[in-house]
Motif scaffolding. Structure first.
Motif, PDB file in Angstrom:
ATOM      1  N   THR A  74       6.293 -15.435  -6.887  1.00  0.00           N
ATOM      2  CA  THR A  74       5.566 -15.249  -5.616  1.00  0.00           C
ATOM      3  C   THR A  74       4.442 -16.272  -5.460  1.00  0.00           C
ATOM      4  N   LEU A  76       2.295 -19.567  -4.584  1.00  0.00           N
ATOM      5  CA  LEU A  76       2.325 -20.246  -3.282  1.00  0.00           C
ATOM      6  C   LEU A  76       2.050 -21.748  -3.387  1.00  0.00           C
ATOM      7  N   THR A 153      -2.428 -17.791 -12.858  1.00  0.00           N
ATOM      8  CA  THR A 153      -3.046 -18.302 -11.625  1.00  0.00           C
ATOM      9  C   THR A 153      -4.465 -17.764 -11.419  1.00  0.00           C
ATOM     10  N   GLY A 156      -6.520 -13.227  -7.489  1.00  0.00           N
ATOM     11  CA  GLY A 156      -7.679 -12.523  -6.934  1.00  0.00           C
ATOM     12  C   GLY A 156      -7.242 -11.289  -6.184  1.00  0.00           C
ATOM     13  N   GLY A 207       0.552 -22.061 -16.704  1.00  0.00           N
ATOM     14  CA  GLY A 207       1.738 -22.340 -17.511  1.00  0.00           C
ATOM     15  C   GLY A 207       1.741 -23.709 -18.153  1.00  0.00           C
ATOM     16  N   VAL A 212       2.416 -17.015 -21.650  1.00  0.00           N
ATOM     17  CA  VAL A 212       1.822 -15.705 -21.912  1.00  0.00           C
ATOM     18  C   VAL A 212       2.955 -14.697 -22.083  1.00  0.00           C
ATOM     19  N   HIS A 379     -10.521 -13.368   2.080  1.00  0.00           N
ATOM     20  CA  HIS A 379     -11.367 -12.443   1.331  1.00  0.00           C
ATOM     21  C   HIS A 379     -12.821 -12.865   1.579  1.00  0.00           C
ATOM     22  N   ASN A 453       5.414 -27.203 -18.050  1.00  0.00           N
ATOM     23  CA  ASN A 453       5.086 -27.325 -16.624  1.00  0.00           C
ATOM     24  C   ASN A 453       4.533 -28.696 -16.218  1.00  0.00           C
TER      25      ASN A 453
HETATM   26  C1  LIG Z   1       2.681 -12.023   0.442  1.00  0.00           C
HETATM   27  C2  LIG Z   1       1.870 -12.665  -0.654  1.00  0.00           C
HETATM   28  C3  LIG Z   1       0.523 -12.328  -0.777  1.00  0.00           C
HETATM   29  C4  LIG Z   1      -0.247 -12.894  -1.801  1.00  0.00           C
HETATM   30  N1  LIG Z   1      -1.558 -12.536  -1.894  1.00  0.00           N
HETATM   31  C5  LIG Z   1      -2.302 -13.029  -2.909  1.00  0.00           C
HETATM   32  C6  LIG Z   1      -3.673 -12.629  -3.049  1.00  0.00           C
HETATM   33  O1  LIG Z   1      -4.227 -11.873  -2.255  1.00  0.00           O
HETATM   34  N2  LIG Z   1      -4.353 -13.118  -4.113  1.00  0.00           N
HETATM   35  C7  LIG Z   1      -3.782 -13.978  -5.012  1.00  0.00           C
HETATM   36  O2  LIG Z   1      -4.447 -14.388  -5.965  1.00  0.00           O
HETATM   37  N3  LIG Z   1      -2.500 -14.397  -4.866  1.00  0.00           N
HETATM   38  C8  LIG Z   1      -1.750 -13.938  -3.858  1.00  0.00           C
HETATM   39  N4  LIG Z   1      -0.447 -14.360  -3.713  1.00  0.00           N
HETATM   40  C9  LIG Z   1       0.098 -15.387  -4.616  1.00  0.00           C
HETATM   41  C10 LIG Z   1       0.862 -14.869  -5.856  1.00  0.00           C
HETATM   42  O3  LIG Z   1       1.345 -13.566  -5.660  1.00  0.00           O
HETATM   43  C11 LIG Z   1      -0.024 -14.937  -7.097  1.00  0.00           C
HETATM   44  O4  LIG Z   1      -0.316 -16.301  -7.379  1.00  0.00           O
HETATM   45  C12 LIG Z   1       0.587 -14.291  -8.347  1.00  0.00           C
HETATM   46  O5  LIG Z   1      -0.391 -14.249  -9.355  1.00  0.00           O
HETATM   47  C13 LIG Z   1       1.809 -15.016  -8.885  1.00  0.00           C
HETATM   48  O6  LIG Z   1       2.449 -14.176  -9.840  1.00  0.00           O
HETATM   49  P1  LIG Z   1       4.005 -14.412 -10.190  1.00  0.00           P
HETATM   50  O7  LIG Z   1       4.365 -13.486 -11.299  1.00  0.00           O
HETATM   51  O8  LIG Z   1       4.830 -14.287  -8.977  1.00  0.00           O
HETATM   52  O9  LIG Z   1       3.976 -15.903 -10.730  1.00  0.00           O
HETATM   53  P2  LIG Z   1       4.984 -17.109 -10.423  1.00  0.00           P
HETATM   54  O10 LIG Z   1       5.010 -17.409  -8.971  1.00  0.00           O
HETATM   55  O11 LIG Z   1       6.274 -16.837 -11.072  1.00  0.00           O
HETATM   56  O12 LIG Z   1       4.234 -18.284 -11.193  1.00  0.00           O
HETATM   57  C14 LIG Z   1       2.977 -18.729 -10.768  1.00  0.00           C
HETATM   58  C15 LIG Z   1       2.409 -19.721 -11.808  1.00  0.00           C
HETATM   59  O13 LIG Z   1       2.176 -19.057 -13.038  1.00  0.00           O
HETATM   60  C16 LIG Z   1       2.948 -19.623 -14.104  1.00  0.00           C
HETATM   61  N5  LIG Z   1       3.389 -18.482 -14.924  1.00  0.00           N
HETATM   62  C17 LIG Z   1       4.034 -17.360 -14.500  1.00  0.00           C
HETATM   63  N6  LIG Z   1       4.205 -16.517 -15.532  1.00  0.00           N
HETATM   64  C18 LIG Z   1       3.671 -17.113 -16.635  1.00  0.00           C
HETATM   65  C19 LIG Z   1       3.546 -16.742 -18.003  1.00  0.00           C
HETATM   66  N7  LIG Z   1       3.996 -15.565 -18.457  1.00  0.00           N
HETATM   67  N8  LIG Z   1       2.943 -17.606 -18.857  1.00  0.00           N
HETATM   68  C20 LIG Z   1       2.464 -18.794 -18.411  1.00  0.00           C
HETATM   69  N9  LIG Z   1       2.567 -19.197 -17.130  1.00  0.00           N
HETATM   70  C21 LIG Z   1       3.155 -18.368 -16.247  1.00  0.00           C
HETATM   71  C22 LIG Z   1       4.068 -20.380 -13.405  1.00  0.00           C
HETATM   72  O14 LIG Z   1       4.531 -21.464 -14.197  1.00  0.00           O
HETATM   73  C23 LIG Z   1       3.374 -20.858 -12.139  1.00  0.00           C
HETATM   74  O15 LIG Z   1       2.639 -22.014 -12.405  1.00  0.00           O
HETATM   75  C24 LIG Z   1       0.341 -13.821  -2.702  1.00  0.00           C
HETATM   76  C25 LIG Z   1       1.694 -14.155  -2.570  1.00  0.00           C
HETATM   77  C26 LIG Z   1       2.448 -13.597  -1.562  1.00  0.00           C
HETATM   78  C27 LIG Z   1       3.898 -13.976  -1.481  1.00  0.00           C
END
Ligand SMILES: Cc1cc2nc3c(=O)[nH]c(=O)nc-3n(C[C@H](O)[C@H](O)[C@H](O)COP(=O)(O)OP(=O)(O)OC[C@H]3O[C@@H](n4cnc5c(N)ncnc54)[C@H](O)[C@@H]3O)c2cc1C
Length: 476
Positions: A74, A76, A153, A156, A207, A212, A379, A453
């Motif tokens: 998820t 962005l 990430t 927040g 990453g 993690v 926010h 990465n």
């Molecule tokens: C509708 C919507 C609303 C959102 N609202 C917010 C918000 O209010 N606040 C906010 O902060 N974000 C928001 N986001 C963004 C997103 O959800 C966050 O960034 C979230 O933390 C990503 O988690 P993920 O598991 O989907 O990570 P991914 O998208 O799979 O990965 C994100 C990053 O983290 C790395 N990564 C993932 N897992 C690991 C691991 N286990 N070890 C090391 N690196 C790793 C990946 O390589 C990549 O660089 C939103 C997204 C959407 C689609």
């Protein structure tokens, strides 16, 4: 084409069923949530234990294969999917953490639990609520976003005002370095001063330093009484003043979200109902939430003062959900508005609160110059605006204008989404070359082969000067 020896080694490490090489099976992992970023992986590998993660990393390091960690996909900023074709020299795998599940029983005294990196934010919340507690983090992608992704990430969301970002929620961490060594501890000691603190080192590292695999996470009280208000203010300055007043007066204040009039109109159209408040052009709607063990409604209404006249206040869960939808469903409304076309161009920025009105003006001018539609929300208490440009003709110019202004105002080019590959051309605006050099040295020490990465958080050399537009920006 996958190097056959690598694929066979990966299959031996995690089992045939968890190495996906067919195009159809890989597709959902190769393109991000927004559809803006895409690349090709030689395989998607789904380890189920920390030991398997270590094996996968050893195999890739030996074979010279890059590793893109991915949680819920998820993100962005394009960091969790393979790099665009032609932009890297080595083949890459996606290392999906979704099988790293499992939540321990919560410790209600320590107010902590342990979760695998693939556990979703909603699962963390549910495990906490099962013992009468809550998770301190919440945002709209809760059902898919993972604990590992939120750590990577430094996510927040809406409750940062009260509880801080993900950085404040990680009491312990377990992670695997690029050479397969496991570091960290899941003891969850609130106080420990015995060298580097791995949760601090790895939170926000996207990453690039380690994968993690699990975390010891903080829990917070579950409040019985929640009140939600949608409030209109005449200007952003008034919204900032109101937020300050609410923070000073209300110990129960949980979140203050800002929605600009264009975003409110868009989401209203999407929901099929008008918002109960109507901010004027240049004004804002605020979604305010208070939560406490004692009903905070009368305190909130008193603190709103005169503004209570142009507000809607709800305590009933269904009525609250109706108000919250005007914030939570903006992204969905934008996606529908741009369906079939180019996905919205997003900037996630923050400035000191006193500069928020100026930032909003810069953003409006940049969008007007481009001729695109600007949908802004975010926010408020953190000075964090999500600037979404629908139908942008020249995203690079918008980004250069807005991000340079953000830097000049003392802000950041990424408040909570990270840098990924989307913002690397502008990292020099907020990080000095000494800073970037030190970060590169840490990265090289932990991952000398550079398999973790690549391209994420790695700017081109910062020789182009502070306000320069990058010559060939990787515009998202
Ligand atoms: C509708 C919507 C609303 C959102 N609202 C917010 C918000 O209010 N606040 C906010 O902060 N974000 C928001 N986001 C963004 C997103 O959800 C966050 O960034 C979230 O933390 C990503 O988690 P993920 O598991 O989907 O990570 P991914 O998208 O799979 O990965 C994100 C990053 O983290 C790395 N990564 C993932 N897992 C690991 C691991 N286990 N070890 C090391 N690196 C790793 C990946 O390589 C990549 O660089 C939103 C997204 C959407 C689609």
């Amino acid at each position: 084409v996958a190097p056959p020896a690598v694929v066979s080694d990966l299959r031996s490490a995690v089992g045939d069923a968890h190495v996906l090489v067919d195009e159809d099976a890989r597709a959902g992992y190769e393109t991000d949530w927004s559809g803006r970023y895409t690349g090709r992986a030689v395989a998607v590998v789904r380890p189920g234990t920390t030991h398997e993660v270590a094996e996968v990393l050893r195999i890739c390091r030996t074979a010279g294969v890059d590793v893109v960690p991915q949680g819920g996909n998820t993100g962005l900023v394009g960091g969790g999917v393979p790099r665009p074709e032609g932009s890297t020299e080595r083949p890459a795998i996606v290392l999906s953490t979704r099988r790293l599940g499992g939540v321990s029983a919560a410790d209600p005294d320590a107010m902590q639990l342990t979760a695998g990196a693939g556990v979703t934010i909603a699962e963390w919340q549910a495990a906490a609520r099962a013992v009468g507690l809550d998770a301190p983090l919440d945002f709209a992608a809760r059902d898919s976003a993972t604990v590992g992704g939120a750590i990577a990430t430094n996510a927040g969301g809406s409750r940062v005002l009260r509880f801080g970002t993900m950085r404040s929620q990680v009491a312990g961490i377990e992670a695997v370095l690029a050479d397969g060594r496991v570091v960290g501890s899941l003891a969850g000691l609130p106080k420990e001063t015995a060298g580097l603190h791995w949760p601090s080192v790895l939170t926000g590292s996207e990453g690039t330093l380690a994968v993690v695999t699990a975390a010891r996470l903080r829990l917070v009280p579950r409040f019985e009484h929640v009140v939600t208000a949608l409030v209109a203010t005449a200007s952003i300055g008034e919204a900032v003043d109101l937020t300050g007043r609410l923070r000073r007066q209300l110990g129960s204040l949980d979140s203050v979200e800002i929605i600009d009039p264009a975003a409110l109109a868009l989401v209203g159209g999407h929901l099929g109902r008008a918002a109960p408040v109507t901010p004027p052009p240049g004004g804002a709607a605020l979604l305010v939430e208070c939560a406490g063990h004692v009903d905070p409604t009368s305190d909130l209404v008193a603190a709103l003062g005169d503004i209570a006249g142009d507000s809607a206040v709800a305590v009933d869960p269904l009525q609250r959900a109706h108000l919250i939808a005007f914030r939570d469903r903006i992204t969905e409304a934008m996606n529908q508005a741009s369906a079939g076309g180019v996905p919205p161009f997003k900037l996630d920025v923050a400035v000191p609160l006193g500069a928020l009105e100026e930032l909003a003006a810069v953003a409006r001018r940049a969008a007007a110059d481009d001729g695109c539609r600007l949908i802004a929300f975010g926010h408020l208490a953190e000075g964090n605006l999500h600037l979404n440009h629908l139908g942008a003709r020249d995203p690079a110019t918008i980004a250069a204008t807005v991000l340079s202004a953000v830097a000049d105002l003392g802000g950041t080019i990424s408040a909570e989404h990270g840098i990924g590959i989307a913002k690397t051309p502008w990292l020099h605006l907020v990080r000095s070359s000494a800073d970037l050099g030190a970060q590169a040295a840490v990265r090289a020490a932990l991952d000398p082969a550079g398999i973790l990465n690549p391209g994420v958080l790695a700017p081109r050399p910062p020789a182009i000067g502070r306000a320069a537009t990058p010559t060939a920006p990787q515009v998202p």
